[in-house]
Design an enzyme around this catalytic site. Structure first.
Site, PDB file in Angstrom:
ATOM      1  N   TYR A 165       0.777  -1.232  -0.026  1.00 20.90           N
ATOM      2  CA  TYR A 165       0.049  -0.148  -0.161  1.00 20.90           C
ATOM      3  C   TYR A 165       0.647   1.265   0.048  1.00 20.90           C
ATOM      4  CZ  TYR A 165      -4.028   2.984   1.629  1.00 20.90           C
ATOM      5  OH  TYR A 165      -4.752   3.899   1.343  1.00 20.90           O
ATOM      6  N   SER A 166       1.609   1.429  -1.024  1.00 20.70           N
ATOM      7  CA  SER A 166       2.544   2.417  -1.221  1.00 20.70           C
ATOM      8  C   SER A 166       3.036   2.423  -2.661  1.00 20.70           C
ATOM      9  CB  SER A 166       3.699   2.411  -0.349  1.00 20.70           C
ATOM     10  OG  SER A 166       4.642   0.945  -0.546  1.00 20.70           O
ATOM     11  N   ILE A 203      10.130   0.265  10.281  1.00 19.08           N
ATOM     12  CA  ILE A 203       9.187   1.185  11.194  1.00 19.08           C
ATOM     13  C   ILE A 203       7.899   1.353  10.246  1.00 19.08           C
ATOM     14  CG2 ILE A 203       8.776   3.209  12.217  1.00 19.08           C
ATOM     15  CD1 ILE A 203      11.696   3.586  12.616  1.00 19.08           C
ATOM     16  N   CYS A 205       5.473  -1.786   9.294  1.00 19.68           N
ATOM     17  CA  CYS A 205       5.699  -2.919   8.328  1.00 19.68           C
ATOM     18  C   CYS A 205       4.407  -3.217   7.376  1.00 19.68           C
ATOM     19  CB  CYS A 205       6.183  -3.996   9.196  1.00 19.68           C
ATOM     20  SG  CYS A 205       4.671  -4.817  10.309  1.00 19.68           S
ATOM     21  N   THR A 225       4.479  -1.964  14.076  1.00 21.28           N
ATOM     22  CA  THR A 225       3.103  -1.524  13.768  1.00 21.28           C
ATOM     23  C   THR A 225       2.164  -1.224  14.727  1.00 21.28           C
ATOM     24  OG1 THR A 225       1.148  -1.787  12.153  1.00 21.28           O
ATOM     25  CG2 THR A 225       2.222  -3.946  13.231  1.00 21.28           C
ATOM     26  N   SER A 227      -1.425  -1.380  13.948  1.00 26.06           N
ATOM     27  CA  SER A 227      -2.361  -2.030  13.134  1.00 26.06           C
ATOM     28  C   SER A 227      -2.420  -3.626  13.759  1.00 26.06           C
ATOM     29  CB  SER A 227      -2.428  -1.718  11.769  1.00 26.06           C
ATOM     30  OG  SER A 227      -3.447  -2.616  11.313  1.00 26.06           O
ATOM     31  N   GLU A 229      -4.454  -5.478  12.434  1.00 31.96           N
ATOM     32  CA  GLU A 229      -5.024  -6.368  11.407  1.00 31.96           C
ATOM     33  C   GLU A 229      -3.707  -6.557  10.517  1.00 31.96           C
ATOM     34  OE1 GLU A 229      -7.978  -7.147   9.861  1.00 31.96           O
ATOM     35  OE2 GLU A 229      -9.196  -6.752  11.431  1.00 31.96           O
ATOM     36  N   CYS A 390      -5.642  11.937  -4.965  1.00 32.53           N
ATOM     37  CA  CYS A 390      -4.341  11.785  -5.088  1.00 32.53           C
ATOM     38  C   CYS A 390      -3.522  11.473  -6.289  1.00 32.53           C
ATOM     39  CB  CYS A 390      -4.058  10.287  -3.830  1.00 32.53           C
ATOM     40  SG  CYS A 390      -4.667  10.579  -2.134  1.00 32.53           S
TER      41      CYS A 390
END
Length: 410
Positions: A165-166, A203, A205, A225, A227, A229, A390
């Site tokens: 997701y990047s 940092i 992950c 992380t 998160s 999930e 975006c």
């Protein structure tokens, strides 16, 4: 220029009501938009039946907008980019290609900056809410959960199979998204200059895409992380690989030293107030001579202060507590911590293409009913708008994505 007769009648009817009496005022607002467009063009069909061409003096992004209500301009004037989204959600404006509209605003960001920012009484509650969502320890957990803990079932239908997701890095226009994501991950690993047996701290992950690559290349990795999930997913995908450890850890609480640090689009979730703590955590975690490989999203340095004082659409609706980086300021913080800034590589148009691919997959998933049923049509529209917003920002050049290496002085 006049709109076609049938469009004029339809649009004029929608412009009736109290706001229609202030038509001259709204046309003056369009005049100000026109003056701010140095390149590209925007054809606007107004509620009183007119068709106006804004800009057009030089080549650039070009699109059309139909204003179904003058209220859309009220929301833009008072709420900036967040208000413009609110107007879109309410059906007060439409465009056949919103990406080009956002690219136009991004490309002409200097002349149109004031139009994209909330002001007056509308700004005060937005700033208060943003302040309440700042990324202190408790706030960080809530903000990360707000965005990333929507559920793995939400992200899997439209991200690549590796769950990156990047931004990807494309070697050519026809390259598959998964391959381009692998190129990005390998570039980050190469920047660490690690060898098999070395240990990397990651940092932020994510779902473990970089971790899996590093582990398969013989490195050990500690991924942190906030998160739950993402942590569960990362642990499951690396269960058969040695050397992996994932913890729910705030970057401020990292102890020990590592051969290298990796952090991919994590800094944007930190917030300006906490940039020094983030950079300090990287410096403490690195052994002398160690390298940190970072991928970050940046905002135009010259316009950053205005952006930082505002609360935009993404901060309001998608990523609370988030803030893009001011590269010069972030670099100065790194150098003050004894980290040398090296090997900068910018690839904003690759992010635009990544977002275009995500949106195509997202729309297909929504059409096929593959998104979790708890997310209603309004939520789906919000995320579609977010992806378009975006993409336009990167295409227009107002925001960029870079990789750089920070080397700890020995």
């Amino acid at each position: 220029m006049n709109a076609p007769v049938q469009d004029t009648a339809r649009v004029a009817a929608r412009g009736s009501g109290p706001l229609a009496l202030f038509g001259r005022f709204f046309h003056r607002q369009l005049d100000r938009l026109d003056q701010g467009i140095d390149a590209g063009s925007l054809e606007v069909f107004t509620p009183d039946g007119q068709a106006r061409l804004l800009g057009g003096s030089a080549a650039g992004p070009a699109t059309t907008v139909t204003l179904r209500s003058w209220r859309a301009l009220v929301r833009l004037a008072t709420g900036g980019s967040a208000g413009w989204y609110e107007a879109w959600e309410k059906g007060e404006w439409s465009s056949p290609d919103p990406v080009q509209l956002f690219a136009l605003f991004s490309h002409n960001r200097a002349g149109l900056a004031a139009q994209a920012r909330a002001r007056g009484l509308s700004l005060l509650p937005r700033r208060l809410m943003h302040w309440l969502r700042r990324n202190h320890r408790g706030g960080s957990r809530k903000n990360i959960a707000f965005h990333y803990d929507l559920g793995n079932d939400f992200y899997t239908p439209w991200l690549d199979p590796g769950m990156s997701y990047s931004s990807a890095i494309f070697r050519d226009a026809d390259e598959a998204l998964e391959a381009a994501q692998d190129t990005k991950l390998q570039a980050i690993l190469d920047r660490t200059a690690t060898r098999p047996g070395d240990t990397i701290l990651e940092i932020g992950c994510g779902w473990g895409s970089f971790a899996e690559l590093a582990l398969r290349r013989g490195r050990k990795l500690h991924g942190i992380t906030l998160s739950t999930e993402q942590k569960a997913w990362a642990e499951a995908r690396t269960a058969g690989l040695e050397g992996a450890r994932f913890t729910l850890t705030d970057y401020r609480d990292v102890d020990g030293q590592y051969d290298a640090v990796a952090s991919i689009e994590m800094a944007e979730a930190v917030g300006r107030e906490f940039w020094p703590a983030y950079v300090s955590a990287i410096a403490r975690a690195l052994k002398p001579g160690g390298r940190a490989a970072l991928q970050v999203i940046t905002f135009d340095d010259a316009l950053f202060e205005g952006y930082a004082r505002n609360v935009d659409f993404i901060q309001t609706y998608v990523f609370p507590g988030g803030m893009l980086l001011r590269e010069s300021e972030f670099r100065a913080l790194a150098e003050a911590e004894g980290l040398e800034w090296q090997e900068r590589h910018a690839f904003g148009l690759d992010y635009a293409e990544t977002l275009r691919r995500w949106r195509a997959r997202f729309d297909a998933a929504a059409a096929e009913g593959l998104l979790p049923p708890q997310f209603d049509e309004r939520f789906v529209r919000l995320w579609r708008y977010y992806l378009m917003y975006c993409e336009g920002g990167f295409r227009g050049g107002g925001i960029d994505v870079i990789q750089m290496t920070l080397v700890k002085r020995g």
